[in-house]
Design an enzyme around this catalytic site. Structure first.
Site, PDB file in Angstrom:
ATOM      1  N   SER A   1      -6.100   3.900   4.055  1.00 54.66           N
ATOM      2  CA  SER A   1      -5.399   3.237   2.943  1.00 54.66           C
ATOM      3  C   SER A   1      -6.370   2.489   2.039  1.00 54.66           C
ATOM      4  O   SER A   1      -6.104   1.362   1.607  1.00 54.66           O
ATOM      5  CB  SER A   1      -4.328   2.284   3.485  1.00 54.66           C
ATOM      6  OG  SER A   1      -3.396   1.954   2.498  1.00 54.66           O
TER       7      SER A   1
ATOM      8  N   SER B   1       0.791  -1.236   0.000  1.00 53.35           N
ATOM      9  CA  SER B   1       0.000   0.000   0.000  1.00 53.35           C
ATOM     10  C   SER B   1       0.817   1.277   0.000  1.00 53.35           C
ATOM     11  O   SER B   1       0.266   2.360  -0.233  1.00 53.35           O
ATOM     12  CB  SER B   1      -0.954   0.011   1.197  1.00 53.35           C
ATOM     13  OG  SER B   1      -2.103  -0.756   0.919  1.00 53.35           O
TER      14      SER B   1
ATOM     15  N   LYS C   1       0.491   3.647  -2.879  1.00 59.25           N
ATOM     16  CA  LYS C   1      -0.539   4.695  -2.919  1.00 59.25           C
ATOM     17  C   LYS C   1       0.068   6.094  -2.851  1.00 59.25           C
ATOM     18  O   LYS C   1      -0.551   7.068  -3.294  1.00 59.25           O
ATOM     19  CB  LYS C   1      -1.532   4.505  -1.771  1.00 59.25           C
ATOM     20  CG  LYS C   1      -2.417   3.277  -1.892  1.00 59.25           C
ATOM     21  CD  LYS C   1      -3.390   3.197  -0.714  1.00 59.25           C
ATOM     22  CE  LYS C   1      -4.412   2.079  -0.895  1.00 59.25           C
ATOM     23  NZ  LYS C   1      -3.834   0.735  -0.709  1.00 59.25           N
TER      24      LYS C   1
END
Length: 425
Positions: free
Chosen positions: A149, A84, A87
């Protein structure tokens, strides 16, 4: 005229910078002046703890934001799946769209079935719980992508900006190249598992630095403690925010194949440190390692001035100029973090490709100053021309051209002799 690249190292006396002419033609990659700086500090007392703490994470980097000094690194250039923390690249592209006026915080994007199924509640992963076929403002999608997230938030943003996620990924990779992420490849907007998606600790540090420096008005979202959407309240997943370390941002990631990752930033006494950890075995190990490194970084180092703003660092040789060289300066004051009260030998070298063709305009980047602490790169900063240098008279250009021809022939001859010797032995 022959061309080629060769490294050249010539030591200068401490505190002095010597200009030398290149000895193997115009395309020498590394031309010295080489500067050796010696910090005459007393031996490090035990309480100063200059030695870094023991951490378990296999890949890590800790950097001082203002100076760019690398305080600690471990396998910082080893590729790994980001999870993640990818991102951050997605949000960097969104921040750019906002900054350049192609989006506003109030722009609304519709939640597609694909975004809902792949990244929303049905996916079972991190999500902001966006409702299918609803419309959501960019400001809320950014919070959904950063604080919990949410995979759905990043997919919705990618589709809204580029029409589909694949086209948006091209934007991510294009922007990554501009920023200088030399070892990163992005395959989706969310960081979900993909065999082609990779990054390094050093690249994520560069991305974090880019976001803080260029988008401070949006960086503040990373410090928000929670996010309420669809009547569901979710806390920020960054464990640093609750550690009383001065942390104010960035993101965590996890994939089974790569482990637990973290990018963090914290400020104490007007000093900002940026930390990246990749491959921890658990969220606890990740949090413990992050705390240890940040506490050590703030405690064990102090800033030392190497060159004032505008102070000449060295001189680059000119080809066909009104003068034989152009003075080089930093774009700002050049500082280095060093262990408090420690004794350490720092080597600094100027790297450039030259001689530089005249004319030269003041402010043009011509070289880089690379500062080494032992075998480790501690700092690398650009050097620019300090003044305008006009093209020289015809006789000067002819003399420089003749010089290059001679040294080019000499270099080629030396190369042939070297190859013949190698074959003979």
């Amino acid at each position: 005229m022959s061309s080629g690249k060769r490294s050249s190292h010539v030591a200068a006396r401490p505190g002095r910078i010597d200009r030398i002419r290149p000895c193997f033609g115009r395309t020498i990659h590394l031309i010295v002046p080489a500067l050796t700086l010696i910090f005459g500090f007393l031996p490090l007392p035990a309480h100063a703890q200059a030695q870094p703490p023991a951490i378990a994470s296999p890949q890590a980097i800790l950097v001082d934001y203002e100076s760019g000094t690398v305080l600690f690194e471990r396998a910082a250039d080893t590729p790994s799946a980001p999870g993640s923390i990818a991102k951050m690249m997605t949000t960097a592209v969104v921040f750019q769209e906002l900054a350049e006026g192609r989006l506003t915080p109030d722009t609304e994007f519709k939640v597609s079935e694909y975004a809902w199924r792949r990244g929303g509640a049905p996916s079972g992963g991190a999500t902001m719980f966006a409702g299918i076929n609803t419309s959501i403002k960019v400001s809320d999608l950014l919070r959904g992508a950063i604080i919990p997230s949410g995979n759905d938030a990043t997919i919705i943003l990618s589709e809204g900006i580029s029409g589909n996620e694949l086209a948006f990924v091209q934007k991510m990779n294009d922007e990554a190249k501009k920023i200088g992420l030399t070892a990163s490849v992005f395959a989706n907007a969310s960081g979900l598992s993909d065999p082609t998606q990779q990054t390094t600790a050093r690249d994520m540090m560069r991305l974090a630095t880019h976001i803080i420096r260029n988008y401070p008005q949006y960086y503040t979202i990373y410090a928000e403690s929670d996010f309420l959407w669809n009547k569901i309240l979710q806390n920020n997943r960054n464990p640093l925010l609750g550690m009383s370390l001065g942390a104010d941002g960035f993101q965590t990631g996890y994939l089974k194949e790569s482990g637990f990752n973290l990018v963090g930033s914290a400020v104490q006494n007007n000093q900002r440190l940026i930390l990246v950890l990749l491959g921890a075995k658990s969220d606890k190990e990740r949090a413990d390692d992050a705390r240890k490194l940040l506490e050590w970084g703030f405690r064990a180092f102090e800033s030392r001035l190497l060159f004032d703003k505008g102070q000449v660092v060295g001189e680059a040789t000119l080809y066909g100029g009104a003068r034989g060289g152009v003075p080089l300066v930093g774009t700002s004051a050049i500082r280095l973090l060093v262990p408090r009260n420690g004794t350490e030998r720092i080597n600094a070298r100027i790297l450039y490709e030259g001689p530089v063709d005249a004319p030269v305009t003041a402010g043009t980047e011509l070289a880089r100053l690379r500062v080494m602490r032992g075998d480790h790169l501690a700092l690398e900063v650009p050097l620019v021309a300090a003044e305008n240098i006009a093209e020289g008279p015809l006789w000067r250009r002819a003399l420089d051209g003749a010089y290059e021809l001679v040294v080019g022939l000499a270099r080629d001859g030396f190369s042939k002799l070297k190859n013949a010797y190698a074959r003979a032995t």
